[in-house]
Each structure stands twice: as structure tokens, then as C-alpha cells.
Design an enzyme around this catalytic site. Structure first.
Site, PDB file in Angstrom:
ATOM      1  N   HIS A 267      64.164  -8.764  17.510  1.00 14.59           N
ATOM      2  CA  HIS A 267      63.782  -8.248  18.690  1.00 14.59           C
ATOM      3  C   HIS A 267      63.723  -7.150  18.514  1.00 14.59           C
ATOM      4  O   HIS A 267      62.819  -6.185  17.666  1.00 14.59           O
ATOM      5  CB  HIS A 267      64.832  -8.704  19.656  1.00 14.59           C
ATOM      6  CG  HIS A 267      64.413  -8.237  21.263  1.00 14.59           C
ATOM      7  ND1 HIS A 267      63.332  -7.961  21.467  1.00 14.59           N
ATOM      8  CD2 HIS A 267      65.201  -8.618  22.215  1.00 14.59           C
ATOM      9  CE1 HIS A 267      63.316  -7.754  22.776  1.00 14.59           C
ATOM     10  NE2 HIS A 267      64.499  -8.071  23.375  1.00 14.59           N
ATOM     11  N   HIS A 306      54.287 -12.097  17.642  1.00 16.04           N
ATOM     12  CA  HIS A 306      54.998 -11.902  19.021  1.00 16.04           C
ATOM     13  C   HIS A 306      54.795 -13.472  19.725  1.00 16.04           C
ATOM     14  O   HIS A 306      53.878 -14.013  19.426  1.00 16.04           O
ATOM     15  CB  HIS A 306      54.322 -10.885  19.922  1.00 16.04           C
ATOM     16  CG  HIS A 306      55.159 -10.345  20.881  1.00 16.04           C
ATOM     17  ND1 HIS A 306      54.967 -11.009  22.097  1.00 16.04           N
ATOM     18  CD2 HIS A 306      55.869  -9.207  20.929  1.00 16.04           C
ATOM     19  CE1 HIS A 306      55.896 -10.413  22.929  1.00 16.04           C
ATOM     20  NE2 HIS A 306      56.386  -9.569  22.062  1.00 16.04           N
ATOM     21  N   ASP A 362      56.749  -2.526  17.310  1.00 13.40           N
ATOM     22  CA  ASP A 362      57.598  -2.003  16.370  1.00 13.40           C
ATOM     23  C   ASP A 362      57.015  -1.569  14.932  1.00 13.40           C
ATOM     24  O   ASP A 362      57.699  -1.131  14.186  1.00 13.40           O
ATOM     25  CB  ASP A 362      58.815  -3.037  16.209  1.00 13.40           C
ATOM     26  CG  ASP A 362      59.540  -3.337  17.092  1.00 13.40           C
ATOM     27  OD1 ASP A 362      59.847  -2.237  17.870  1.00 13.40           O
ATOM     28  OD2 ASP A 362      60.139  -4.301  17.432  1.00 13.40           O
TER      29      ASP A 362
HETATM   30  N1  CMC Z   1      55.705 -12.973   9.109  1.00 16.67           N
HETATM   31  C1  CMC Z   1      55.286 -14.160   8.749  1.00 16.67           C
HETATM   32  N2  CMC Z   1      55.168 -15.221   9.344  1.00 16.67           N
HETATM   33  C2  CMC Z   1      55.289 -15.324  10.795  1.00 16.67           C
HETATM   34  C3  CMC Z   1      55.809 -13.905  11.395  1.00 16.67           C
HETATM   35  C4  CMC Z   1      55.903 -12.687  10.517  1.00 16.67           C
HETATM   36  N3  CMC Z   1      56.069 -11.630  11.132  1.00 16.67           N
HETATM   37  N4  CMC Z   1      55.941 -14.195  12.687  1.00 16.67           N
HETATM   38  C5  CMC Z   1      55.665 -15.521  12.779  1.00 16.67           C
HETATM   39  N5  CMC Z   1      55.203 -16.028  11.716  1.00 16.67           N
HETATM   40  C6  CMC Z   1      54.937 -17.519  11.477  1.00 16.67           C
HETATM   41  C7  CMC Z   1      56.068 -18.459  11.576  1.00 16.67           C
HETATM   42  O1  CMC Z   1      56.646 -18.742  10.248  1.00 16.67           O
HETATM   43  C8  CMC Z   1      55.374 -19.686  12.024  1.00 16.67           C
HETATM   44  O2  CMC Z   1      54.622 -20.439  10.860  1.00 16.67           O
HETATM   45  P1  CMC Z   1      54.362 -21.714  10.782  1.00 16.67           P
HETATM   46  O3  CMC Z   1      53.920 -22.237  12.022  1.00 16.67           O
HETATM   47  O4  CMC Z   1      53.777 -22.184   9.626  1.00 16.67           O
HETATM   48  O5  CMC Z   1      55.787 -22.483  10.771  1.00 16.67           O
HETATM   49  C9  CMC Z   1      54.303 -19.233  13.072  1.00 16.67           C
HETATM   50  O6  CMC Z   1      53.876 -17.770  12.517  1.00 16.67           O
HETATM   51  C10 CMC Z   1      54.776 -18.956  14.403  1.00 16.67           C
HETATM   52  O7  CMC Z   1      55.960 -18.232  14.562  1.00 16.67           O
HETATM   53  P2  CMC Z   1      57.112 -18.410  15.360  1.00 16.67           P
HETATM   54  O8  CMC Z   1      58.372 -18.012  14.693  1.00 16.67           O
HETATM   55  O9  CMC Z   1      57.233 -19.672  15.874  1.00 16.67           O
HETATM   56  O10 CMC Z   1      57.041 -17.681  16.670  1.00 16.67           O
HETATM   57  P3  CMC Z   1      58.037 -17.196  17.643  1.00 16.67           P
HETATM   58  O11 CMC Z   1      57.075 -16.900  18.950  1.00 16.67           O
HETATM   59  O12 CMC Z   1      58.949 -18.088  17.823  1.00 16.67           O
HETATM   60  O13 CMC Z   1      58.456 -15.709  17.010  1.00 16.67           O
HETATM   61  C11 CMC Z   1      58.671 -13.535  16.588  1.00 16.67           C
HETATM   62  C12 CMC Z   1      58.039 -14.372  17.411  1.00 16.67           C
HETATM   63  C13 CMC Z   1      58.285 -12.032  17.111  1.00 16.67           C
HETATM   64  C14 CMC Z   1      60.271 -13.747  16.591  1.00 16.67           C
HETATM   65  C15 CMC Z   1      58.069 -13.641  15.199  1.00 16.67           C
HETATM   66  O14 CMC Z   1      56.811 -13.396  15.181  1.00 16.67           O
HETATM   67  C16 CMC Z   1      58.995 -12.593  14.294  1.00 16.67           C
HETATM   68  O15 CMC Z   1      60.032 -12.926  13.819  1.00 16.67           O
HETATM   69  N6  CMC Z   1      58.332 -11.367  13.661  1.00 16.67           N
HETATM   70  C17 CMC Z   1      58.927 -10.450  12.963  1.00 16.67           C
HETATM   71  C18 CMC Z   1      59.989  -9.647  13.980  1.00 16.67           C
HETATM   72  C19 CMC Z   1      59.516  -8.897  14.732  1.00 16.67           C
HETATM   73  O16 CMC Z   1      58.605  -7.784  14.386  1.00 16.67           O
HETATM   74  N7  CMC Z   1      59.953  -8.573  16.100  1.00 16.67           N
HETATM   75  C20 CMC Z   1      59.431  -7.637  16.919  1.00 16.67           C
HETATM   76  C21 CMC Z   1      58.869  -8.198  18.071  1.00 16.67           C
HETATM   77  S1  CMC Z   1      57.946  -7.083  19.171  1.00 16.67           S
HETATM   78  C22 CMC Z   1      59.315  -6.214  19.961  1.00 16.67           C
HETATM   79  C23 CMC Z   1      60.274  -6.933  21.072  1.00 16.67           C
HETATM   80  O17 CMC Z   1      59.771  -7.203  21.797  1.00 16.67           O
HETATM   81  O18 CMC Z   1      61.360  -7.259  20.687  1.00 16.67           O
END
Ligand code: CMC
Length: 439
Positions: A267, A306, A362
Site C-alpha cells: 500500500h 493496482h 508511488d
Molecule cells: N509486479 C509484477 N507482477 C505484478 C505486480 C507487480 N507490481 N502487481 C501485480 N502483478 C501480477 C500478479 O503477480 C498477478 O499475476 P498472476 O495473475 O500471474 O498471478 C497479477 O499481476 C494480478 O495481481 P494481483 O496481486 O492479483 O493484484 P491485486 O489487485 O491483488 O494487487 C497490488 C494490487 C497494488 C497490491 C499489486 O499490484 C502490487 O503488489 N503492486 C506492487 C506494490 C505497489 O506498488 N503498491 C502501491 C499501490 S498504489 C498506492 C496505494 O493506493 O496504496
């Protein structure tokens, strides 16, 4: 066309008609769907709230597919260009942009709530010199609950309003004090003649000069960053704010809990992690190899992806523009080259394209903060200052919503059924149970 959903339960051949309202069904309506008389009824199962609306809200609108973000109907780009942060805070909290006199009164009120009680200052002194600023921020905001016990009366609108002003006024002071503490510098008291961002910079950077003059470009850039981070509908920390607040806990401990949720690397903690990642990559030439590593399942690209945006995060676009302004004053952060290369390669790569992973807010914010002189440990605290406004707007909305009650999800129980108690001398060890799980 009726706004209803027909469900046929194949277990009983019974048919149910559920009303659809604003694209949702009420999961409580599922409870009438029973397999047998006396059955508990059907529930929705939705780990991580992937498809569950937990409230009705009029504060912030996001269209993640189109990359749209609006506060109270106004596009984020326009607000960032034309407003001050406190003007936007007023909009988020009261629903309308203020008139000139309303804004003047609001700014004056917030300005007169920036001081911390001296005991709170002493409380901060108790932290170790190397304490993480976010840990200090969370604990100190929670400690304000002990200074303002009147805050517990969450049903009195005037009491709520007072705590909202206290929190918005004091969070920059707490943030600045955590920074000064980590450097061993004396704390700088707020200066009421300065604007909200200029005063924050004053409390951070003032040394021995009689009056601190913030660089106007940097103060404005900071104000824009505050606007961009002010609210983001039902994100993880806002959900915590509503959830903790739903037990009628006071707003200080509720904001502290929300800030704790924000601190995680998935986050608000992501901005700090982006800088670590760019440091680890080290140079433009190593970006491609790093991306291959991520695609092979080793870590994530921090600042990418996201839950809601499946398009470019509109905040990231404004941030890129703000970065240009900041770099004209500070000089270009060399990490920008690596970040731009990372974005270029990722946006062209099938792995990221297929998953609709774009840079989020971010990705570039840390590069600006670092150019302005902040250590990465401060980045999430800088996020928490404006998000306090969003948390409070959502908390106020939750308290006033007659449909809201204490937040209490259900579970699907998958543990052991009722079993006989085993006296201690007859119990097998963990290792023995693991070796023969059926014993
Ligand atoms: N790098 C590589 N792969 C990714 C990433 C990433 N940053 N984000 C998601 N994926 C992949 C993930 O592995 C999954 O792949 P598969 O379908 O093969 O298993 C797919 O994309 C879907 O991801 P998810 O984890 O199911 O998506 P989510 O909605 O649960 O997670 C998130 C959203 C923001 C937590 C995630 O994208 C992430 O961990 N990003 C990196 C951390 C980050 O930048 N966070 C800040 C968010 S914006 C500020 C805020 O509001 O907090």
C-alpha cells in the site's frame, strides 16, 4: 427490463428474485436461499473484497478502466492544477469547494490547530534515534487520543468537527517531529504566518535562520502531491479507518490504525520500496534483466499495478509533470533515468500488458521526494499526511450513514469439528502429529 436477478437453487429447484440496485445485489438477500428448513442460508465468499461494496460513498469516484479519479465530482487533474491542498480538504470533507471567505476561515482554523501538547513532544523523545518515522507517526497519532479524551463522543457533530481540525492541523507537525527526531535536531514549532505546505517545510528544514523561506516551487509541488494523495475511495487503509471507526473508537486511534495499514509495502509503503528497487537495479542497463527476474516470479515491480486501475493511474501522470517542476529547482534525480527505462520496457512487455500493470502513484512520488531532500523512510509519512483527510471524510460519512453498523465479516469455517479433550500427558507432539496426521 426489471432490475432484478433470478436465481434458481439446483439443490431445491426453488427460484428467487433479488432486487438489483446500482449494479449490486444485497448479499443479505442471499440468506433466504436455504438448502433445507433451518439452514443458515447462502453467503457471499469474497476474500480480499475483490467484488464486494462495503458502503455507499459520495466522496471519491474511480473508473479504473478509463483511468479516471474524481473527488466529489471534480477531476483530479483540475484540482491539482487549480487548488490548494486545504481547499481540496474542505471539498472532501464538506462536499463543495469553499468560497473565498469559507476558505479563509477554514485555513485559519486548521492553522490554529498545528501545535502539539508539550507532553506529546516528550512522548516522541522516547523513541530510539533510529526508529522508523512511520512507526513514530502511527504511535504518536494514537497517543493524541490520551490528550483529547473528549474525542470519544463520536456522535456529536461539533466534537467530530473539532477532532477533524485537530488531526489535519497536527499530522504535519507530528511528521516533521519524527524527521527531526531521527536526525537529533531540535523540533521547530509551527509558524502560523505560513501556508500549510510552507509551514511543513519550515518545521522540517529550519535551522538557525530567524525566518524560514520555503522555495515556492517546492512548496507548490508538495501541495500538489498532498492533493493527489488525499483520498482514494475504499483502499486498504480507508477500509481499516471505517472498520475501526465502526466500533465507535475515537478518530485518533482510528487514524493510527489506518496509518498502520498504509505503512505496508503493498500500500503506501510502496513508495519507499520503489527507491530501494531503483537502488538495487543501479543503472539503466540493468533494467531489462531486473524485469526478467520479476517475470520469473522473483519479487514484484514496486510502484506498478493496482487493484482498481487497469489503465494509467491519473495521479502518476500529474506526478510526472510535477517532477519536471521540482527538478528545475533541485536538479534531476539520476534515478529518474532508471524509472523511465523501467516504465518503457514494462509497458511494452507482454507480461505487464496482459495483466494491465501500469505505474501507480508511488512509482514517481519517491523520486520527487528524494530530490526534495527526504530520506525514503519519510515517504510513507508524507503519504499519511494528506490521506488523513480522506480517512476523516470517509469516517464522517460512515458515522452518518444509518445503514452502517459495527463491521463484522462472516467466515467459512474449515477447521476441525467438535472433538474430545485430550489430557496433556496423552497428547502427541507436533512432530509426531505431522509424521502421522491421522493419529
Ligand atoms: N509486479 C509484477 N507482477 C505484478 C505486480 C507487480 N507490481 N502487481 C501485480 N502483478 C501480477 C500478479 O503477480 C498477478 O499475476 P498472476 O495473475 O500471474 O498471478 C497479477 O499481476 C494480478 O495481481 P494481483 O496481486 O492479483 O493484484 P491485486 O489487485 O491483488 O494487487 C497490488 C494490487 C497494488 C497490491 C499489486 O499490484 C502490487 O503488489 N503492486 C506492487 C506494490 C505497489 O506498488 N503498491 C502501491 C499501490 S498504489 C498506492 C496505494 O493506493 O496504496
Amino acid at each position: 427490463m426489471p432490475d432484478t436477478l433470478t436465481i434458481i437453487d439446483n439443490r431445491t429447484d426453488l427460484r428467487y428474485e433479488l432486487p438489483i440496485h446500482q449494479g449490486t445485489i444485497r448479499t443479505m438477500d442471499l440468506r433466504k436461499i436455504q438448502a433445507f428448513p433451518g439452514d443458515f442460508g447462502l453467503m457471499g465468499y469474497d476474500p480480499a473484497f475483490m467484488n464486494t461494496a462495503s458502503c455507499q460513498s459520495a466522496v471519491t469516484f474511480i473508473d479504473g478502466d478509463k483511468g479516471i479519479l474524481r473527488y466529489r465530482g471534480y477531476g483530479i487533474e483540475q484540482l491539482a492544477e487549480k487548488c490548494s491542498f486545504l481547499e481540496v480538504a474542505y471539498l472532501l470533507l464538506f462536499g463543495e469547494l469553499p468560497t473565498a471567505s469559507e476558505l479563509q476561515a477554514w485555513v485559519s482554523t486548521i492553522t490554529h490547530h498545528t501545535m502539539l501538547h508539550e507532553t506529546t513532544k516528550k512522548f516522541l523523545e522516547g523513541f530510539r534515534y533510529d526508529a522508523h518515522p512511520m512507526g513514530m507517526f502511527i504511535s504518536t497519532v494514537a497517543a493524541l487520543s490520551t490528550v483529547y479524551p473528549d474525542a470519544r463522543d463520536v456522535h456529536d457533530p461539533a466534537v467530530r468537527q473539532l477532532q477533524i481540525c485537530r488531526l489535519i492541523g497536527k499530522v504535519p507537525t507530528i511528521a516533521a517531529y519524527t524527521y527531526r527526531h531521527s536526525l537529533g535536531y531540535p523540533y521547530v514549532y509551527p509558524d502560523n504566518e505560513l501556508t500549510y505546505p510552507a509551514n511543513f517545510l519550515n518545521m522540517l528544514w529550519k535551522m538557525v535562520e530567524p525566518k524560514y523561506q520555503a522555495n515556492p516551487t517546492l512548496a507548490r509541488a508538495l501541495d500538489i502531491l498532498l492533493i493527489l494523495h488525499a483520498d482514494h475511495e475504499q483502499n486498504c487503509s480507508t477500509n481499516v479507518m471505517r472498520s475501526v471507526g465502526s466500533s465507535q473508537a475515537d478518530p485518533f486511534v482510528s487514524v493510527a490504525a489506518a496509518a498502520a495499514a498504509l505503512s505496508g509495502p503493498l500500500h503506501g509503503g510502496a513508495n519507499e520500496e520503489v527507491l530501494r528497487m531503483l537502488d538495487e537495479i543501479g543503472s539503466k542497463e540493468r533494467v531489462w534483466a531486473y524485469i526478467q527476474q520479476v517475470k520469473a516470479g522473483h519479487g514484484k515491480l514496486m510502484g506498478f499495478g493496482h487493484r482498481v486501475y487497469k489503465n494509467y493511474d491519473p495521479r502518476a501522470r500529474v506526478i510526472k509533470w510535477t517532477a519536471d517542476q521540482v527538478f528545475q529547482v533541485t536538479g534531476r534525480n539520476p534515478k529518474l533515468e532508471i524509472a523511465i527505462e523501467l516504465e518503457r520496457i514494462a509497458l511494452d512487455d507482454e507480461y505487464f500488458v496482459k495483466r494491465k500493470l501500469y505505474p501507480n502513484v508511488d512509482f514517481y512520488s519517491g523520486i520527487i521526494y528524494q530530490a526534495m531532500g527526504f530520506q525514503p523512510e519519510m515517504f510513507t509519512v508524507l503519504f499519511a499526511i494528506p490521506r488523513t483527510v480522506g480517512w476523516l471524510a470517509q469516517w464522517q460519512e460512515m458515522i452518518q450513514d444509518p445503514e452502517q453498523k459495527i463491521a463484522r465479516p462472516r467466515q467459512v469455517f474449515v477447521g476441525k469439528e467438535s472433538r474430545q479433550f485430550v489430557p496433556i500427558e496423552q497428547r502427541g507432539s507436533q512432530a509426531a502429529r505431522a509424521a502421522s496426521p491421522n493419529v
